[in-house]
Design a protein around this motif. Structure first.
Motif, short mmCIF file in Angstrom:
data_model
loop_
_atom_site.label_atom_id
_atom_site.label_comp_id
_atom_site.label_asym_id
_atom_site.label_seq_id
_atom_site.Cartn_x
_atom_site.Cartn_y
_atom_site.Cartn_z
N MET A 175 0.93 -1.25 -0.06
CA MET A 175 -0.01 0.00 0.02
C MET A 175 0.94 1.27 0.07
N ALA A 176 1.90 1.40 -0.70
CA ALA A 176 3.13 2.03 -0.94
C ALA A 176 2.44 3.52 -1.10
N ILE A 177 1.58 3.86 -1.98
CA ILE A 177 1.18 5.16 -2.09
C ILE A 177 0.24 5.73 -1.10
N TYR A 178 -0.67 5.01 -0.62
CA TYR A 178 -1.56 5.32 0.45
C TYR A 178 -0.80 5.66 1.74
N TYR A 179 0.26 5.00 2.21
CA TYR A 179 1.07 5.09 3.40
C TYR A 179 1.63 6.48 3.18
N ALA A 180 2.28 6.71 1.99
CA ALA A 180 3.02 7.80 1.77
C ALA A 180 2.11 9.17 1.65
N THR A 181 0.88 8.99 1.30
CA THR A 181 0.04 9.90 1.27
C THR A 181 -0.27 10.53 2.68
N LYS A 182 -0.61 9.64 3.47
CA LYS A 182 -0.97 9.90 4.73
C LYS A 182 0.23 10.55 5.72
N ALA A 183 1.50 10.06 5.28
CA ALA A 183 2.75 10.59 6.13
C ALA A 183 2.65 12.00 5.46
N PHE A 184 2.48 12.23 4.41
CA PHE A 184 2.51 13.75 3.81
C PHE A 184 1.40 14.38 4.89
#
Length: 253
Positions: free
Chosen positions: A148-157
């Motif tokens: 879920m690479a993109i989802y996790y990255a968006t939430k880190a942002f």
């Protein structure tokens, strides 16, 4: 008369935010793609709680979605005392297997539209005393997430942005909070193809409990509802990133 604007208000956590705030006699602006569901919800809340509920259908997966929302708010003369950036979605799958279109749409909704709408509406919020912004992030924000690479990255942002704005806007009278729930009872799991994962099989937190915590601590920079979620986040701070990302990947299986 002031309003709280809620994105992604037609279901899940967004709908629970709407119901909870309406019960507190707060006027609302409900934003989502599914206008029929918004109209039904607005009529129910208006009748039950004698509040003003406006409906604004907009697709935040498109580049002009936030422009439509902000221009309608301005043209209607709606004064805001709250903004809840709840709209967002995830999807499970390897980065190379999920379509590029799907993943770019995720970035558009979870990040770009959130940034755009927040920037456009801050001047309105600054005109109200005690205004607040709640950005719905996730416990996923605290580590990388294989499958879920993109989802996790968006939430880190979202988490990082929210913390920065918490500091920048506090002297301007606008409280900014990042809400970081874990597995929650909502449509999210089905939409993200996660209902059969270890994470969701281990149990979920009622959306009502998540929302209560978020609203009670809306002036806190980071809100992590639920003891299990809090312990997972804090344990991750003392674990090597190698361990936390592999654990996250294991939970998606």
């Amino acid at each position: 008369m002031t309003y709280v604007l809620i994105t992604g208000a037609s279901a899940g956590i967004g709908e629970v935010f709407a119901r909870t705030l309406a019960a507190q006699k707060q006027n609302l602006i409900l934003v989502a793609r599914r206008e029929d569901r918004l109209v039904t919800l607005a009529a129910e809340l208006s009748e039950q709680h004698d509040v003003k509920v406006e409906v604004l259908a907009a697709d935040l997966a498109t580049a002009d979605g936030t422009e439509k929302v902000s221009s309608t708010v301005a043209a209607s003369g709606w004064k805001l005392n709250g903004l809840i950036n709840n709209a967002g979605f995830g999807d499970r799958g390897a980065f190379t297997e999920l379509s590029l279109e799907r993943q770019l749409s995720m970035i558009q909704v979870n990040v770009t539209s959130l940034v755009s709408l927040t920037w456009r509406l801050i001047p309105n919020l600054q005109e109200s005393t005690g205004a607040f912004i709640i950005n719905v992030a996730s416990t996923a924000a605290f580590q990388a997430g294989p499958k879920m690479a993109i989802y996790y990255a968006t939430k880190a942002f979202v988490l990082s942005l929210s913390e920065a704005l918490h500091e920048e806007l506090k002297d301007a009278g606008v409280a900014v909070s990042a809400l970081c729930p874990g597995a929650t009872e909502s449509e999210f799991a089905a939409e993200a193809h996660m209902t059969d994962t270890r994470l969701f099989k281990a149990g979920t937190m009622p959306a009502e409990a998540v929302v209560r915590k978020a609203l009670a601590r809306r002036r806190t920079a980071i809100v992590i509802p639920g003891l299990r979620n809090l312990l997972m986040v804090w344990s991750g701070k003392f674990s090597p990133r190698l361990i936390t990302r592999r654990l996250a990947g294991w939970l998606q299986a």
